[in-house]
Write a protein that holds these residues in place. Structure first.
Motif, PDB file in Angstrom:
ATOM      1  N   UNK A   1       0.826  -1.207   0.000  1.00  0.00           N
ATOM      2  CA  UNK A   1       0.000   0.000   0.000  1.00  0.00           C
ATOM      3  C   UNK A   1       0.861   1.258   0.000  1.00  0.00           C
ATOM      4  N   UNK A   2       0.417   2.312  -0.733  1.00  0.00           N
ATOM      5  CA  UNK A   2       1.181   3.557  -0.771  1.00  0.00           C
ATOM      6  C   UNK A   2       1.316   4.147   0.631  1.00  0.00           C
ATOM      7  N   UNK A   3       2.403   4.857   0.834  1.00  0.00           N
ATOM      8  CA  UNK A   3       2.793   5.358   2.148  1.00  0.00           C
ATOM      9  C   UNK A   3       1.692   6.177   2.836  1.00  0.00           C
ATOM     10  N   UNK A   4       0.969   7.012   2.080  1.00  0.00           N
ATOM     11  CA  UNK A   4       0.023   7.925   2.725  1.00  0.00           C
ATOM     12  C   UNK A   4      -1.422   7.455   2.684  1.00  0.00           C
ATOM     13  N   UNK A   5      -1.648   6.250   2.173  1.00  0.00           N
ATOM     14  CA  UNK A   5      -3.026   5.773   2.089  1.00  0.00           C
ATOM     15  C   UNK A   5      -3.489   5.285   3.450  1.00  0.00           C
ATOM     16  N   UNK A   6      -4.821   5.127   3.565  1.00  0.00           N
ATOM     17  CA  UNK A   6      -5.384   4.672   4.827  1.00  0.00           C
ATOM     18  C   UNK A   6      -4.960   3.262   5.172  1.00  0.00           C
ATOM     19  N   UNK A   7      -4.589   2.497   4.149  1.00  0.00           N
ATOM     20  CA  UNK A   7      -4.247   1.100   4.384  1.00  0.00           C
ATOM     21  C   UNK A   7      -2.772   0.895   4.720  1.00  0.00           C
TER      22      UNK A   7
ATOM     23  N   UNK B   1     -11.348   5.423  13.652  1.00  0.00           N
ATOM     24  CA  UNK B   1     -12.179   6.574  13.341  1.00  0.00           C
ATOM     25  C   UNK B   1     -11.931   7.053  11.923  1.00  0.00           C
ATOM     26  N   UNK B   2     -10.663   7.034  11.523  1.00  0.00           N
ATOM     27  CA  UNK B   2     -10.313   7.424  10.161  1.00  0.00           C
ATOM     28  C   UNK B   2     -11.025   6.539   9.140  1.00  0.00           C
ATOM     29  N   UNK B   3     -11.053   5.240   9.420  1.00  0.00           N
ATOM     30  CA  UNK B   3     -11.664   4.315   8.467  1.00  0.00           C
ATOM     31  C   UNK B   3     -13.178   4.493   8.367  1.00  0.00           C
ATOM     32  N   UNK B   4     -13.801   4.715   9.530  1.00  0.00           N
ATOM     33  CA  UNK B   4     -15.266   4.727   9.549  1.00  0.00           C
ATOM     34  C   UNK B   4     -15.848   6.145   9.446  1.00  0.00           C
ATOM     35  N   UNK B   5     -15.007   7.125   9.152  1.00  0.00           N
ATOM     36  CA  UNK B   5     -15.432   8.526   9.190  1.00  0.00           C
ATOM     37  C   UNK B   5     -16.596   8.810   8.244  1.00  0.00           C
ATOM     38  N   UNK B   6     -16.653   8.096   7.140  1.00  0.00           N
ATOM     39  CA  UNK B   6     -17.681   8.383   6.125  1.00  0.00           C
ATOM     40  C   UNK B   6     -19.055   7.873   6.530  1.00  0.00           C
ATOM     41  N   UNK B   7     -19.132   7.098   7.594  1.00  0.00           N
ATOM     42  CA  UNK B   7     -20.426   6.530   8.003  1.00  0.00           C
ATOM     43  C   UNK B   7     -21.152   7.518   8.907  1.00  0.00           C
ATOM     44  N   UNK B   8     -22.477   7.314   9.070  1.00  0.00           N
ATOM     45  CA  UNK B   8     -23.179   8.125  10.074  1.00  0.00           C
ATOM     46  C   UNK B   8     -22.582   7.861  11.454  1.00  0.00           C
ATOM     47  N   UNK B   9     -22.661   8.858  12.317  1.00  0.00           N
ATOM     48  CA  UNK B   9     -21.992   8.791  13.615  1.00  0.00           C
ATOM     49  C   UNK B   9     -22.346   7.543  14.415  1.00  0.00           C
ATOM     50  N   UNK B  10     -23.663   7.262  14.459  1.00  0.00           N
ATOM     51  CA  UNK B  10     -24.084   6.140  15.312  1.00  0.00           C
ATOM     52  C   UNK B  10     -23.497   4.821  14.838  1.00  0.00           C
ATOM     53  N   UNK B  11     -23.394   4.681  13.494  1.00  0.00           N
ATOM     54  CA  UNK B  11     -22.878   3.425  12.940  1.00  0.00           C
ATOM     55  C   UNK B  11     -21.371   3.306  13.164  1.00  0.00           C
ATOM     56  N   UNK B  12     -20.660   4.400  12.911  1.00  0.00           N
ATOM     57  CA  UNK B  12     -19.200   4.348  13.098  1.00  0.00           C
ATOM     58  C   UNK B  12     -18.880   4.104  14.572  1.00  0.00           C
ATOM     59  N   UNK B  13     -19.675   4.730  15.439  1.00  0.00           N
ATOM     60  CA  UNK B  13     -19.463   4.515  16.875  1.00  0.00           C
ATOM     61  C   UNK B  13     -19.612   3.066  17.246  1.00  0.00           C
ATOM     62  N   UNK B  14     -20.689   2.465  16.701  1.00  0.00           N
ATOM     63  CA  UNK B  14     -20.965   1.055  16.991  1.00  0.00           C
ATOM     64  C   UNK B  14     -19.835   0.159  16.471  1.00  0.00           C
ATOM     65  N   UNK B  15     -19.424   0.429  15.214  1.00  0.00           N
ATOM     66  CA  UNK B  15     -18.385  -0.408  14.607  1.00  0.00           C
ATOM     67  C   UNK B  15     -17.073  -0.295  15.376  1.00  0.00           C
TER      68      UNK B  15
END
Lengths: 402, 251
Positions: free
Chosen positions: A31-37, A324-338
């Motif tokens: 994975x590239x150096x600056x990617x999320x992965x 948090x970085x990974x799940x940021x695009x989700x609605x708050x409640x879902x990212x919180x749960x995940x």
């Protein structure tokens, strides 16, 4: 093609292993150096060295456990012996690992001979308990009574006041192999990717390839056949005129020497040796590696060692911020749960993931990850049409007259 | 003087006198059967020959040398092979590998460290093992996993493994136990063939009278740990003492 007394199939196998080992710094950096992965990249020197070192440890352990079925719970003792030997050579001679490593193999071999001679009087669970007892004894001795040799709790390290009689004026002051400093790396930037080629890694990797080749030869030898026979039926072997104990002892000593070499290499990467290296958890880890990868297979221990070290170092690094970085695009409640759920499996709780994985492998894939690989390969491989009468098809004529 | 000489052997397990004053002489190149009802001490006696048990008193001599106190692998290297009641083979290995182990044991002795030789390059061992498999009609099964063999084939394989060592004395512990009639007859034929082809002494422990009377040249009848009679099959058949031991009444 046949190389070094191997069959064509084994030669191909060895070449693949050599390629994978040498290309590790590239392959583990997908994975590239600056990617999320980028968190999942494992191509940094520390971790790659550990892959190779624990690979050696597991390959050796597999010669004992995979072939003879004798389950030792005390192999970390030899790891510690190897480390202490190498650090002592730093203290007495100089930082060149060429003195310490062969000696580490010899001393751990002697230790293995003593411990194995006593432990192999019993088999099954009693053998395991005896080896465990010896390892814990070594650990406690290293921790307390033997402080003059092991420097107890602090761990053994090199001080300025040490003799180092061979130390030259311009010699590096960290472990090296005739001037090749282990901690030095060359970095290569290709676009967004960064690859690290570390001296220490390549040094360990080449040794790993050599000892893998040795284990391959042992697997294919009459000696290896006898070891497999020990695992299957000791009674028959005795009544076939074979004295099983020296065979088992030889396997024990060889695997102890592998462990000593691995311990020595640890000290070659980082000039320290501590008693915790001998603790029973370290002995248990190599058992997990071999079983997870596939006991008694050639590739299994390497896969298992890689898997466990990857989990230990990568999954444990994933913290809430990364999640948090990974799940940021989700609605708050879902990212919180995940994040709440993932919490149980990453970061400090990576052991849970490993534990679940280990359970799944043991239950569904008794042959370990190697068996998983074989099953997948079988799915993709179309069955070749069975040729009932090979004589029916004439050999294709050579293109050039012979 | 027989190849196997047993003199005054006693063996006691707690309150049970398993063997009392057993004398036995197995002549070289003969096929000697030891029969007797359940609990007569047949297996105990056999275990005294192979080093699994040590008699309390008495002597067991093989070819002029004492077997007492020797380990099973040492006794085997002296030239005694054993076939078990339930075939003991290496079930994780192939048929060929099973026989090759015997060939290695015969050539290299009880222990040899040879980690850098290659099994696939041992042409003489491979040849010898293949010949052995041919002898027991199992050449077509050479690459099979031995765990998947039928019981009769496992017995054949075990026989091949024993014969690969070219033993002088072959001990057989109820070789047809639990076999169907057809398999039993096959085994009888196999044993006859082996006997014809080579100079070998066989001592067989057997329940099945059909097997004993079609094979044995000499029979010892054991009852309650003591040999009752030793004679040829013809004489044993009508012997009143034998009938008594088997039927439990005076005839």
């Amino acid at each position: 093609m046949k190389l070094l007394g191997l069959s064509a199939k084994d030669t191909r196998f060895l070449l693949i292993v050599i390629f994978l080992t040498l290309a590790t710094p590239v392959l583990l950096q997908p994975f590239p150096e600056n990617s999320g992965l980028a968190t999942f990249n494992a191509g940094y020197p520390d971790l790659m060295q550990r892959f190779a070192i624990f690979g050696i440890f597991a390959i050796g352990f597999n010669i004992l456990f995979g072939l003879t079925g004798y389950l030792s719970f005390g192999h970390a003792a030899f790891l510690g012996v190897g480390s202490y030997t190498v650090v002592w050579m730093y203290k007495l001679l100089d930082y060149n690992v060429v003195w310490g490593l062969p000696l580490a193999v010899v001393t751990s071999g002697v230790f293995a001979l003593l411990i194995g001679f006593v432990s192999l009087r019993r088999s099954g669970i009693y053998f395991s308990i005896l080896t465990l007892a010896f390892a814990q004894m070594s650990y406690n001795l290293a921790y307390s009574v033997l402080t003059p040799i092991t420097n107890g709790e602090t761990g053994l390290q090199v001080y300025r006041s040490d003799a180092q009689v061979l130390l030259g004026a311009n010699e590096p002051t960290s472990p090296h192999f005739f001037g090749l400093v282990m901690s030095k790396s060359t970095k290569l930037n290709l676009g967004d990717w960064q690859f690290t080629f570390n001296n220490g890694y390549y040094f360990t990797a080449i040794i790993a390839i050599i000892v893998f080749y040795i284990s391959l030869r042992i697997f294919r030898s009459p000696f290896g056949l006898m070891l497999r026979a020990i695992k299957t039926n000791q009674t028959r072997l005795n009544y076939t005129g074979i004295n099983t104990r020296p065979y088992a002892l030889a396997a024990f000593v060889i695997s102890g020497m592998y462990a000593g070499l691995a311990g020595g290499l640890m000290a070659a990467m980082d000039p320290l040796a501590g008693a915790e290296r001998m603790q029973w958890t370290a002995s248990g880890e190599v058992v997990l590696m071999v079983i997870l990868g596939g006991a008694g297979t050639l590739m299994g221990p390497i896969l298992g060692a890689g898997f466990i070290k990857y989990f230990e170092n990568i999954f444990s690094k994933i913290n809430d911020q990364i999640l948090q970085g990974w799940f940021a695009w989700m609605p708050d409640w879902l990212s919180g749960l995940l994040i709440e759920i993932s919490h149980f499996f990453v970061g400090k709780s990576w052991h849970l993931t490993l534990g679940l994985l280990f359970m799944l492998v043991v239950i569904f894939l008794p042959g370990g990850l190697v068996e998983a690989g074989q099953r997948i390969a079988r799915l993709f491989k179309k069955k070749p049409p069975e040729d009932k009468d090979p004589g029916h098809h004439p050999q294709p004529a050579p293109h050039v007259a012979e | 003087m027989g190849i196997l000489e047993v003199k005054g052997v006693n063996k006691r397990f707690g309150g049970l006198q398993a063997l009392s004053n057993v004398n036995l002489s197995v002549a070289e190149n003969s096929l000697h059967a030891i029969i007797g009802p359940n609990g007569a001490g047949k297996s105990t006696l056999l275990n005294c020959f192979v080093g699994k048990l040590i008699p309390d008193t008495g002597s067991v001599m093989f070819n002029g040398e004492s077997l007492l106190g020797r380990k099973p692998h040492e006794i085997n290297q002296m030239g005694i092979s054993r076939v078990f009641q339930t075939p003991e083979i290496f079930t994780d290995l192939t048929v060929m590998e099973n026989v090759m182990i015997s060939c290695f044991a015969h050539r290299d002795g009880a222990f040899r460290l040879h980690p850098f030789e290659t099994v696939a390059h041992e042409t003489d061992i491979i040849e010898q093992a293949e010949k052995m498999l041919l002898d027991v009609n199992m050449a077509d099964k050479r690459n099979m996993h031995s765990a998947s063999l039928s019981r009769g084939d496992k017995r054949r394989l075990e026989m091949a493994m024993c014969l690969a060592q070219e033993p002088r004395l072959l001990l057989l512990d109820e070789p047809t136990a639990g076999m169907a009639r057809a398999d039993t007859n096959n085994t009888i034929d196999l044993l006859k063939e082996i006997k014809e082809k080579r100079d070998i002494t066989m001592a067989i422990i057997e329940h099945d009278m059909h097997v004993v009377f079609s094979l044995a040249e000499r029979i010892t009848v054991l009852a309650q740990g003591t040999p009752l009679v030793e004679d040829t099959p013809e004489n044993i058949k009508g012997h009143p003492k034998v009938k008594e031991a088997y039927l439990g009444e005076t005839v």
